[in-house]
Design a protein around this motif. Structure first.
Motif, short mmCIF file in Angstrom:
data_model
loop_
_atom_site.label_atom_id
_atom_site.label_comp_id
_atom_site.label_asym_id
_atom_site.label_seq_id
_atom_site.Cartn_x
_atom_site.Cartn_y
_atom_site.Cartn_z
N ARG A 1 -5.16 0.54 -10.98
CA ARG A 1 -4.40 1.53 -10.19
C ARG A 1 -4.65 2.93 -10.71
O ARG A 1 -4.90 3.86 -9.96
CB ARG A 1 -2.91 1.22 -10.28
CG ARG A 1 -2.37 0.51 -9.05
CD ARG A 1 -0.86 0.60 -8.96
NE ARG A 1 -0.18 0.32 -10.20
CZ ARG A 1 0.22 -0.90 -10.57
NH1 ARG A 1 0.03 -1.92 -9.79
NH2 ARG A 1 0.83 -1.08 -11.71
N PHE B 1 -9.50 -2.08 -5.19
CA PHE B 1 -8.53 -2.42 -6.23
C PHE B 1 -8.93 -3.72 -6.93
O PHE B 1 -8.90 -3.82 -8.16
CB PHE B 1 -7.14 -2.55 -5.60
CG PHE B 1 -6.07 -2.98 -6.54
CD1 PHE B 1 -5.50 -2.08 -7.42
CD2 PHE B 1 -5.62 -4.29 -6.56
CE1 PHE B 1 -4.51 -2.48 -8.31
CE2 PHE B 1 -4.63 -4.70 -7.43
CZ PHE B 1 -4.07 -3.79 -8.31
N GLN C 1 -7.50 10.63 2.60
CA GLN C 1 -8.27 9.41 2.31
C GLN C 1 -8.67 8.72 3.63
O GLN C 1 -9.78 8.25 3.77
CB GLN C 1 -7.43 8.39 1.50
CG GLN C 1 -6.52 8.99 0.46
CD GLN C 1 -7.24 9.34 -0.82
OE1 GLN C 1 -8.36 8.89 -1.03
NE2 GLN C 1 -6.63 10.14 -1.66
N ASP D 1 -1.29 6.65 1.59
CA ASP D 1 -2.70 7.03 1.62
C ASP D 1 -3.63 5.81 1.63
O ASP D 1 -4.85 5.96 1.57
CB ASP D 1 -3.04 7.96 0.44
CG ASP D 1 -2.89 7.29 -0.92
OD1 ASP D 1 -2.74 6.05 -0.99
OD2 ASP D 1 -2.92 8.01 -1.94
N ARG E 1 -3.96 3.46 -0.62
CA ARG E 1 -4.25 2.86 -1.92
C ARG E 1 -3.15 1.86 -2.31
O ARG E 1 -2.07 1.86 -1.74
CB ARG E 1 -4.39 3.95 -2.99
CG ARG E 1 -5.65 4.78 -2.75
CD ARG E 1 -5.86 5.83 -3.80
NE ARG E 1 -4.91 6.92 -3.69
CZ ARG E 1 -5.03 8.07 -4.35
NH1 ARG E 1 -6.05 8.28 -5.15
NH2 ARG E 1 -4.13 9.01 -4.20
N HIS F 1 0.83 -1.21 0.00
CA HIS F 1 0.00 0.00 0.00
C HIS F 1 0.87 1.25 0.00
O HIS F 1 2.01 1.23 0.46
CB HIS F 1 -0.90 0.01 1.24
CG HIS F 1 -1.93 -1.08 1.23
ND1 HIS F 1 -3.26 -0.85 0.97
CD2 HIS F 1 -1.81 -2.42 1.44
CE1 HIS F 1 -3.92 -2.00 1.03
NE2 HIS F 1 -3.05 -2.98 1.32
N GLN G 1 -0.22 0.13 -4.23
CA GLN G 1 0.92 0.50 -5.07
C GLN G 1 1.31 -0.67 -5.97
O GLN G 1 1.65 -0.51 -7.12
CB GLN G 1 2.08 0.87 -4.15
CG GLN G 1 3.38 1.20 -4.86
CD GLN G 1 4.50 1.37 -3.84
OE1 GLN G 1 4.32 2.07 -2.83
NE2 GLN G 1 5.63 0.74 -4.06
N ILE H 1 -8.11 4.30 -9.84
CA ILE H 1 -8.22 4.70 -8.42
C ILE H 1 -7.44 5.99 -8.17
O ILE H 1 -7.91 6.88 -7.45
CB ILE H 1 -7.78 3.54 -7.50
CG1 ILE H 1 -8.76 2.37 -7.66
CG2 ILE H 1 -7.72 3.99 -6.04
CD1 ILE H 1 -8.32 1.07 -7.02
N GLU H 2 -6.26 6.11 -8.80
CA GLU H 2 -5.46 7.34 -8.66
C GLU H 2 -6.24 8.56 -9.11
O GLU H 2 -6.13 9.64 -8.55
CB GLU H 2 -4.18 7.26 -9.53
CG GLU H 2 -3.15 6.27 -9.10
CD GLU H 2 -2.43 6.66 -7.83
OE1 GLU H 2 -2.32 7.86 -7.59
OE2 GLU H 2 -2.03 5.76 -7.09
N TYR I 1 -14.43 8.79 -4.48
CA TYR I 1 -13.84 7.96 -3.42
C TYR I 1 -14.83 7.81 -2.27
O TYR I 1 -15.03 6.70 -1.75
CB TYR I 1 -12.53 8.62 -2.96
CG TYR I 1 -11.65 7.73 -2.10
CD1 TYR I 1 -10.95 6.67 -2.66
CD2 TYR I 1 -11.49 7.98 -0.75
CE1 TYR I 1 -10.13 5.86 -1.88
CE2 TYR I 1 -10.67 7.18 0.04
CZ TYR I 1 -10.00 6.12 -0.53
OH TYR I 1 -9.19 5.33 0.25
N ASN J 1 -9.53 -0.55 0.70
CA ASN J 1 -8.68 -0.19 -0.44
C ASN J 1 -8.30 -1.41 -1.27
O ASN J 1 -8.21 -1.33 -2.49
CB ASN J 1 -7.42 0.54 0.04
CG ASN J 1 -7.68 2.01 0.27
OD1 ASN J 1 -7.86 2.78 -0.68
ND2 ASN J 1 -7.76 2.41 1.52
N THR J 2 -8.09 -2.53 -0.59
CA THR J 2 -7.75 -3.77 -1.30
C THR J 2 -8.94 -4.24 -2.14
O THR J 2 -8.79 -4.58 -3.32
CB THR J 2 -7.34 -4.86 -0.29
OG1 THR J 2 -6.33 -4.33 0.57
CG2 THR J 2 -6.81 -6.10 -0.99
#
Lengths: 76, 217
Positions: free
Chosen positions: B196, B175, B26, A58, A60, A55, A62, B199-200, B207, B171-172
């Motif tokens: 990725r 993704f 976040q 933040d 999220r 991660h 990586q 989400i970025e 969000y 978050n996992t």
């Protein structure tokens, strides 16, 4: 049921990082540097044949690596 | 004047919008949603016809609660200016509560990075509810949880470690969902990259909407 994945996440120490299992509030191990946490996380995931999620600060994702039966296998 | 329909659940977020703070933002919006409240932030809409200050005043007016993060009051490098927007917006919020009896029920939390930093720049707020998070995400969760408990008197709140663990799981799963979406047309590496990237590029409202979906799943 699929195996629990490992996660490299920010720790409770300023600038620190930890490795923890999905769904667990407790860290398996904590490190001062992210690269050391990543190294440990890869070794652990390889041994457990599971996924590793690295991660960002933040929260999220990586990077994702799979060391077992990949739940997201390549097509074909 | 009638208050906003979600006034009792809205939490106005007054924070810096720099890259470093986005690391914490976040976590902050997740924690607010986790405890059943609605984060309100000036980034939530981009009506170019509405002046920024007017938008902020509207958000303050619509929110019973507010979180003011003053962690960028100090400039860190030569020629860098310290940030005045956050204390200014705190002043507007305080003024509304202080001078309009209709809003005397407003409550706020003030955050800073290091303990007592505020004393060097804004000592007038001595005595307010001020907590420090050291720029560490889980400490930020601790601050917000403690405020919900002490000030809003919420009971039986999950602890900060559980909230942060759920934040990581959220978050996992986000993704993974995005990856699955792209896997139908792409290989694993490409699907990961697209997930990725999606989400970025998510805006704060997107969000927040994903967090709210996750909360009610």
């Amino acid at each position: 049921m699929s195996k629990r994945s490992n996660h490299v996440v920010p720790s409770e120490k300023k600038g620190g990082w930890a490795v923890k299992k999905s769904g667990s509030a407790r860290a398996s191990k904590s490190f001062d540097k992210k690269e050391d946490a990543e190294k440990y996380g890869r070794e652990l995931s390889r041994k457990e044949q599971t996924e590793l999620y690295i991660h960002k600060k933040d929260g999220r994702i990586q990077e994702r690596s799979s060391y077992g039966k990949d739940p997201f296998p390549p097509k074909g | 004047m009638a208050k906003h329909e979600n006034y009792d659940k809205n939490v106005f977020i007054n924070c810096p919008f720099d890259d470093k703070y986005f690391n914490l933002l976040q976590t902050l919006v997740f924690t607010i949603c986790y405890y059943g409240f609605f984060p309100r932030i000036s980034l939530e809409s981009s009506d170019s016809g509405q002046p920024r200050l007017e938008k902020i005043v509207q958000l303050i007016n619509e929110s019973k609660y507010s979180i003011h993060d003053l962690s960028r009051l100090q400039s860190k490098a030569a020629n860098e200016y310290y940030r005045l927007n956050m204390p200014f917006e705190l002043g507007i919020d305080y003024g509304l509560r202080r001078f309009n009896p209709e809003f005397s029920d407003k409550r706020s939390l003030i955050l800073e990075t290091e303990r007592y930093d505020y004393m060097k720049a804004l000592s007038d707020i001595n005595g307010f509810d001020i907590k420090n998070h050291e720029d560490i995400p889980i400490k930020l969760v601790e601050c917000v949880r403690a405020w919900f408990s002490e000030t809003l008197k919420l009971k039986n709140l999950n602890g900060s470690k559980k909230v942060y663990s759920d934040f990581i799981d959220f978050n996992t799963e986000l993704f993974q969902q995005k990856m699955i979406k792209y896997l139908s047309d792409h290989n694993t590496t490409q699907a990961e990259r697209f997930a990725r990237n999606e989400i970025e590029e998510m805006t704060i409202p997107e969000y927040i909407s994903e967090i709210q979906k996750w909360n009610t799943r």
